[in-house]
Scaffold this active site. Structure first.
Site, PDB file in Angstrom:
ATOM      1  N   TYR A 116     -43.414  34.866  13.351  1.00 40.07           N
ATOM      2  CA  TYR A 116     -44.106  34.269  12.212  1.00 40.07           C
ATOM      3  C   TYR A 116     -43.779  35.027  10.941  1.00 40.07           C
ATOM      4  CZ  TYR A 116     -47.274  31.477  15.151  1.00 40.07           C
ATOM      5  OH  TYR A 116     -47.816  30.564  16.020  1.00 40.07           O
ATOM      6  N   TYR A 155     -43.613  33.756  21.994  1.00 46.33           N
ATOM      7  CA  TYR A 155     -43.722  35.107  21.444  1.00 46.33           C
ATOM      8  C   TYR A 155     -44.707  35.945  22.254  1.00 46.33           C
ATOM      9  CZ  TYR A 155     -47.775  33.145  18.860  1.00 46.33           C
ATOM     10  OH  TYR A 155     -48.945  32.529  18.510  1.00 46.33           O
ATOM     11  N   ARG A 165     -47.084  33.806  24.561  1.00 37.81           N
ATOM     12  CA  ARG A 165     -47.607  32.483  24.213  1.00 37.81           C
ATOM     13  C   ARG A 165     -46.558  31.417  24.496  1.00 37.81           C
ATOM     14  NH1 ARG A 165     -51.212  30.727  21.143  1.00 37.81           N
ATOM     15  NH2 ARG A 165     -51.333  29.319  22.891  1.00 37.81           N
ATOM     16  N   HIS A 168     -45.590  26.618  20.658  1.00 40.13           N
ATOM     17  CA  HIS A 168     -46.647  25.739  20.152  1.00 40.13           C
ATOM     18  C   HIS A 168     -46.540  25.604  18.645  1.00 40.13           C
ATOM     19  CE1 HIS A 168     -48.272  29.815  19.868  1.00 40.13           C
ATOM     20  NE2 HIS A 168     -48.862  29.391  18.765  1.00 40.13           N
ATOM     21  N   HIS A 170     -49.229  24.956  15.434  1.00 35.31           N
ATOM     22  CA  HIS A 170     -50.637  24.865  15.028  1.00 35.31           C
ATOM     23  C   HIS A 170     -50.824  23.626  14.149  1.00 35.31           C
ATOM     24  CE1 HIS A 170     -51.782  29.017  16.295  1.00 35.31           C
ATOM     25  NE2 HIS A 170     -50.486  29.224  16.125  1.00 35.31           N
TER      26      HIS A 170
HETATM   27 FE   LIG Z   1     -49.365  30.793  17.256  1.00 32.08          FE
END
Ligand SMILES: [Fe+3]
Lengths: 251, 187
Positions: A116, A155, A165, A168, A170
């Site tokens: 991110y 990640y 995770r 995905h 959000h």
């Molecule tokens: Fe996330």
């Protein structure tokens, strides 16, 4: 109580009544496997709030918050993002199947490497100078939305030993009432990381399929992009009108 | 008629600032609006520590108790620039701040009036769904005494919903857990 525009409510009031969701069917606020819920999720049972005017209305946000380029996450800062290009599209509906038109859809995601663009994300995967991970669109008259982006990478996080995770995106949605507000995550089909992810597994089993997108061959673009379809379903309203005394009261 | 299954909620996670923050998010009204107030507060976790990565969203009536929304049958709102909606992150020191107008009383649908209130959603890493509460105003004693939602709560818990007057508006802290856990609502 004065009513300034009697014509707007000629013979009693017809306010929508949003259906209350069975708590057993919804994601709990806290979940033991997701460690940071332990000190954050409230422990007391929430108090039922009757749906009055504040709850059956909500911000109707639209085109003024969105620029056309916000629908294409693959071209930022004068260049092209690295990764597998994907079309993500679908409809925003209520649970009666009615489209939610002209409503704001906000998304954010990791880049193709699973990183991110955020100060607290420091794991050693590369940042992409041409990917910021932010998208915004407004649904059309039929409730449809569409983004072009790159498939986010999985990640790691520190929730449990060797925790990853699943990929995905959000999503944030307003609908047309405070009761319909939803922030959620869209997953990809057959992700091998589902089994160990407490955020996915916190969703009651029967509701999990609704969190997973569908590969959509019909919307792939030859020599350009794969495609995934995901409909978002917000709480429906009981449309049966109910009458009140014609005294200007509203429920 | 069969209903479609609802999309389940999920946490906003730690990176919500990428997607959910707006430059003007904290301005429910422009700062120079006559009568503008600031509602400021801190979100605390069960250890009493500040939650520095929460997002607070608000939705409220205008000073006349009306909503700029087609489902408010009373007609248009007379406050240009008033959005009714605010969103603010609890950064950098864990405090959120929202610039708004104090809402008026809203009919309760049973012949009475609700006390002035603001509906609040709190999102954060560690919350798999939003939690919902209401800001009421400590200096509205008479209206608060007639408010069915407030009066339905035990007296010691009612106080968690009362914003207290400050120099430039009100303070409203949120306690996610603990002895003084804020009253949260199921909507
Ligand atoms: Fe996330």
């Amino acid at each position: 109580m004065t009513r300034t525009t009697p014509a707007a409510a000629p013979a009693g009031l017809h306010l929508p009544r949003y259906l209350r969701e069975d708590p057993a069917a919804r994601t709990p606020v806290g979940f033991a496997g997701y460690r940071s819920t332990a000190v954050r999720a409230p422990l007391r049972t929430p108090v039922d709030l009757p749906h009055r005017l504040t709850e059956v209305t909500g911000p109707l946000l639209g085109e003024d918050r969105v620029r056309p380029e916000d629908a294409d996450l693959t071209r930022r800062a004068g260049g092209e993002a690295v990764g597998q290009r994907i079309v993500v599209h679908g409809r925003v509906l209520d649970s009666d199947g009615r489209p939610v038109p002209h409503t704001l859809v906000e998304i954010w995601q990791a880049n193709a490497a699973g990183r991110y663009r955020h100060v607290v994300d420091t794991w050693p995967a590369p940042l992409d100078p041409h990917f910021d991970g932010l998208g915004r669109v407004v649904t059309d008259a039929e409730g449809r939305y569409e983004f072009l982006t790159v498939k986010p990478g999985a990640y790691p996080w520190r929730n449990h030993d060797n925790a990853w995770r699943p990929a995905h995106i959000h999503f944030s949605l307003f609908g047309r009432a405070f009761t319909q507000r939803l922030v959620t995550q869209m997953y990809f089909p057959d992700d091998p990381l589902f089994f160990q992810d407490p955020i996915y597994n916190a969703i009651p089993e029967a509701a999990r399929p609704a969190a997973v997108s569908r590969f959509d061959h019909s919307r792939t673009v030859d020599h350009w992009a794969l495609a995934f379809e995901w409909d978002v379903v917000l709480r429906g309203a009981d449309q049966t009108p109910f009458e009140t005394e014609d005294d200007g009261d509203v429920a | 008629m069969s209903r479609l299954p609802l999309t389940p909620s999920a946490t906003v996670g730690p990176y919500l600032a990428i997607g959910l923050t707006w430059e003007d998010g904290e301005f429910v009204v422009p700062e120079d609006t006559e009568g503008a107030i600031w509602i400021r507060g801190t979100v605390f976790d069960g250890n009493g520590d500040v939650v520095p990565d929460a997002l607070v969203e608000t939705w409220q009536a205008d000073p006349e108790g009306r909503f700029d929304h087609p489902d408010d049958p009373r007609g248009a709102v007379a406050h240009p620039g008033f959005r009714g909606f605010g969103r603010a992150q609890t950064v950098p020191d864990g405090e959120f701040a929202l610039c708004t107008l104090k809402p008026g009383r809203v009919p309760d649908g049973e012949g009475g009036l609700q006390a002035p209130h603001v509906d609040v959603s709190v999102f954060a890493r560690g919350l798999l769904d939003r939690v919902v509460t209401r800001v009421y105003f400590a200096d509205e004693a008479e209206a608060n005494a007639a408010d069915a939602v407030l009066q339905g709560l035990p007296e010691d818990r009612r106080a968690t919903l009362l914003a207290t007057p400050t120099d430039d508006g009100y303070r409203f802290d949120v306690r996610l857990q603990g002895d003084r856990e804020t009253v949260f609502f199921a909507v």
